[in-house]
Motif scaffolding. Structure first.
Motif: not given
Length: 291
Positions: A273-287
């Protein structure tokens, strides 16, 4: 390729760099070890140990003489002489040496001298990205470890990670993290939530690139790939690849090997995944872990 099940106690990174540079210069001139040893009036074994980075006592004037014989330019000669001076310098992690697992001392030297690091990790979050709580659970092995040993190993990991956030020339690092790494619970859901927020925050730094390789990517390089790190250096020093497992470590230094690892890295990067989608996924998983 260099393999080891214990620290390369007879060598340091400056000696390894010096040895490889001298070997490359000798081969570029078409000389054999025997030919050079005869002309310089030293034993073949001594010259061989020098090229392997295993000579602990190296004289600057000897390196100067060898460089002159190989016809190296003055600037290159001065750089190689500087490696002799730095070969005995105390490293900051020396106080932790009794806690460092076999083979990892060599990696720490490589990491400290690097200009860029490129990680592929499919098993565990890389040490440079770990929170103290995550590291504490990883460092709980072996079971015989005392709390003091665990805390000191955690402190080492936390101190290492400052190379990504320091003000002066922070390390440029690229991480390709397989989704399995993010979904493997270490410690607890609470620890994983904080860990994912931490990675997402680090990924916003200019010098750090973090991308997730999703399960849907399959095997972009054609087969399963073990974790590894491509390490780049200044002064046109050849890059190396570091890998480790449960029973030892491997360092690949030959150009063809490093090139192959780069090709694999490119294939995996292309599927990530590109950097921003990766960052979004990380925050979604954190929640989700927080729930």
């Amino acid at each position: 390729m260099v393999g080891t099940k214990s620290d390369v106690g007879r060598t340091t990174l400056p000696r390894r760099q010096l040895g490889r540079a001298l070997r490359d210069a000798r081969q570029a001139n078409g000389y054999t070890l025997e030919q050079v040893a005869e002309v310089l009036e030293i034993s073949r074994s001594a010259l061989g140990r020098l090229e392997l980075g295993q000579n602990e006592k190296i004289k600057v004037r000897d390196i100067e003489f060898i460089c002159e014989y190989y016809g190296l330019p003055e600037e290159r000669t001065e750089y190689l002489k500087s490696l002799v001076v730095h070969s005995g310098t105390k490293v900051w992690w020396q106080d932790y040496r009794s806690l460092i697992r076999p083979g990892f001392n060599t990696y720490l030297q490589l990491e400290a001298a690097a200009t860029e690091l490129h990680f592929f990790q499919s098993l565990v979050i890389p040490g440079l990205l770990q929170t103290a709580d995550y590291a504490r659970n990883v460092e709980a092995y072996p079971p015989t470890s005392t709390m003091d040993e665990i805390e000191r190993r955690v402190a080492l990991r936390v101190k290492r990670s400052t190379i990504l956030t320091r003000r002066h020339r922070p390390m440029r690092a690229e991480f390709l993290l397989h989704e399995a790494v993010l979904r493997t619970v270490v410690g607890s859901a609470r620890i994983m939530a904080r860990q994912h927020h931490h990675i997402a925050d680090l990924s916003a730094q200019e010098n750090v690139s973090i991308r997730v390789v999703p399960f849907t990517a399959g095997f972009p390089a054609g087969s399963a790939i073990p974790p590894y790190i491509i390490i780049d250096f200044l002064h046109n020093e050849p890059s190396v690849v570091y890998t480790e497992g449960a029973v030892g470590t491997m360092i690949f230094e030959e150009d063809d090997d490093v090139a192959r690892f780069r090709d694999i890295f490119e294939a995996v990067r292309g599927a990530a995944l590109q950097e921003q989608p990766s960052r979004d996924l990380l925050r979604t998983m954190a929640r989700r872990y927080e729930q």
